[in-house]
Design an enzyme around this catalytic site. Sequence first.
Site, short mmCIF file in Angstrom:
data_model
loop_
_atom_site.label_atom_id
_atom_site.label_comp_id
_atom_site.label_asym_id
_atom_site.label_seq_id
_atom_site.Cartn_x
_atom_site.Cartn_y
_atom_site.Cartn_z
N THR A 96 -10.03 -15.83 0.43
CA THR A 96 -10.46 -14.48 0.78
C THR A 96 -9.85 -14.07 2.10
O THR A 96 -9.40 -14.91 2.89
CB THR A 96 -12.00 -14.37 0.85
OG1 THR A 96 -12.34 -12.98 0.74
CG2 THR A 96 -12.58 -14.92 2.14
N GLY A 144 -6.89 -19.38 -4.87
CA GLY A 144 -7.46 -18.15 -4.33
C GLY A 144 -8.07 -18.34 -2.96
O GLY A 144 -8.57 -19.43 -2.65
N SER A 160 -14.33 -9.91 10.98
CA SER A 160 -13.60 -9.56 12.21
C SER A 160 -14.37 -8.53 13.02
O SER A 160 -13.84 -7.99 13.99
CB SER A 160 -12.22 -8.99 11.89
OG SER A 160 -11.58 -9.75 10.96
N ARG A 209 -15.86 -4.93 -2.39
CA ARG A 209 -14.81 -3.90 -2.54
C ARG A 209 -13.71 -4.40 -3.47
O ARG A 209 -13.13 -3.63 -4.22
CB ARG A 209 -14.27 -3.47 -1.19
CG ARG A 209 -13.48 -2.18 -1.28
CD ARG A 209 -13.43 -1.38 0.00
NE ARG A 209 -12.70 -2.00 1.06
CZ ARG A 209 -13.22 -2.48 2.18
NH1 ARG A 209 -14.52 -2.43 2.37
NH2 ARG A 209 -12.48 -3.02 3.11
N TRP A 265 -12.32 -2.46 -6.60
CA TRP A 265 -10.89 -2.16 -6.85
C TRP A 265 -10.50 -2.67 -8.24
O TRP A 265 -9.71 -2.04 -8.95
CB TRP A 265 -9.99 -2.85 -5.82
CG TRP A 265 -9.98 -2.38 -4.40
CD1 TRP A 265 -10.03 -3.19 -3.29
CD2 TRP A 265 -9.85 -1.04 -3.88
NE1 TRP A 265 -9.97 -2.43 -2.14
CE2 TRP A 265 -9.85 -1.12 -2.47
CE3 TRP A 265 -9.76 0.21 -4.49
CZ2 TRP A 265 -9.75 0.01 -1.64
CZ3 TRP A 265 -9.66 1.34 -3.67
CH2 TRP A 265 -9.66 1.24 -2.28
N ASP A 308 -6.66 -5.61 -4.46
CA ASP A 308 -6.51 -4.20 -4.11
C ASP A 308 -5.24 -3.58 -4.69
O ASP A 308 -5.14 -2.39 -4.93
CB ASP A 308 -6.45 -4.01 -2.58
CG ASP A 308 -7.38 -4.93 -1.80
OD1 ASP A 308 -7.66 -6.04 -2.28
OD2 ASP A 308 -7.78 -4.55 -0.70
N ASP A 333 0.80 -1.22 0.00
CA ASP A 333 0.00 0.00 0.00
C ASP A 333 0.84 1.28 0.00
O ASP A 333 0.29 2.39 0.07
CB ASP A 333 -1.00 -0.02 1.16
CG ASP A 333 -2.07 -1.09 0.93
OD1 ASP A 333 -2.47 -1.26 -0.25
OD2 ASP A 333 -2.49 -1.75 1.89
N1 GLY Z 1 -7.22 -2.42 0.77
C1 GLY Z 1 -7.84 -2.94 1.93
C2 GLY Z 1 -9.32 -2.82 1.91
O1 GLY Z 1 -9.91 -2.47 0.90
O2 GLY Z 1 -9.90 -3.10 2.94
#
Ligand code: GLY
Length: 377
Positions: A214, A212, A347, A226, A230, A154, A93
Site C-alpha cells: 500500500t 502488493g 503522512s 479510495r 477507483w 487508481d 495521471d
Molecule cells: N490518485 C491518488 C489518490 O487517490 O490519492
Amino acid sequence: MTQFEWLTHDIDFVVDKIKKNLTLFQETVPPAASVDLVYAPEENTDWTASFWIGMLFLVKELTNDPAVDPTIEKQLASFRRRLEKDIALETHDIGFLYTLSAIADYQVNQRESSKELAVKAADRLMERYDPKTQIIQAWGDLNDEQQRGRMIIDCLMNLPLLYFASAMTGEGKYKEAAYTHAKQTQRYIVRDNFTTYHTYYFNPKTGEAIGGKTQQGFADDSCWARGQAWGIYGFTLSYNHTGDHTFLETAKKLADYFIDCLPEDKICYWDLVFHDGSGEERDTSAAAIAVCGLLELAKQLPLTDPKKDEYQAVAVAIMKTLSKGYTSVDSPQSNGLLLEGVYDKKSNKGVKECMIWGDYYYVEALVRLTTAWYSYW
Ligand code: GLY
C-alpha cells in the site's frame, strides 16, 4: 416533483460556490487538499489540476451559464502549455489531467483542437506502457529503478484517455495497452476476496509479478477505501470501452465488498478495515467516487440483474448523507464543497479536509442524478 428534487438546493449551492471561486482560480488551480478547509491557488503541476476545469464543464452542463467560459479557455490553454512544455508529466495521471480538460472540451464544445490535444496526451501516456510487465508505470521517471514495475489501482481512471485515442484515430495500440493494463490490474491488484491492493510490483527486467503493497492505505493487506472506489468505477469504465464482461463482474464484486463495509451513515472510513467506533476519519472523497462508480455500474447492468436497483439505491443513500451532513453549506469560510476527505492519513496530509477530486465527483454525481449525462470518461 421529480425523484431528485431534493438535490435542487445542493445544485444551487455547488454552482454558487464554484462561481465564487472563479475569481481566485483563473490560470491557477485549487490544490489537491484544502488547509483549514480553504484551497489556496497553485500552478498547474499536480495530478489533481484538472478537477477544477472538470467541475467548470459540469457547471456548464447544469446551467449553460457562459460565466464559466473565459476560465475554461484559460485553463485549457494552461493544459496545452503543460503538455507542450512537458511540465510535471512523469505520471500516469496524464489520464485524469487530459480527460477532464481536453476530452471534456471535445464532448461539450466539439473542438477538434481539443481532440488533438487529447490524442497527444495519450501518446505521452503511452510512453509509460511497458510491454515486459504489461503495465503502465504509475509514478516517476521511467529510468528510476525505484519507480519501475509498479502499477496502482487508481490508474484504471487514466485508461479512458487511451480508449478515447483509439476511438478517435482508429489506431488500436492505445486501446490494447489500456486493455492489457486493466487485465493485469484485475489479475494482480484484486485479491481473491475482492478487496484490492493499492499498488502492485513487478520485476521490470523479467516481468515477474512480485506482490502488493500500500501507499495510502492502512496496511499492505488492508483495503484502502479510495482504491476500492477507483476500482468500482474504473473496471466499469474498462467494460464500457472494451465490452469485456469480466470487468463488469469484477466491478460488481468490488462494489459488494465496499457496500458490506459501509458504516451506519453510509460514508466509508478512509480504509475499509475501520468501522463505527474505530475513532478513525471517514473519506468523503472515496464516498463521492463510489457514488459515481455505482451509478455507472447500475446503468450498465441489464434490467434483469437484481443488483442494478441495489447499486442505484446505495448510491442515492450515500448521496443523501453527503448532502445532509458533509457539505460546506454551513462553513462559509470554506471554498471547498465536501468536508471530511482524507488524502493521506499516514503522512498526515489532507486529513479532514476538502479534496478537490471529492468536490469534482460530488458534482459529477449531482449531474448524473439530474441530467442525461453522457460521461467524459
Ligand atoms: N490518485 C491518488 C489518490 O487517490 O490519492
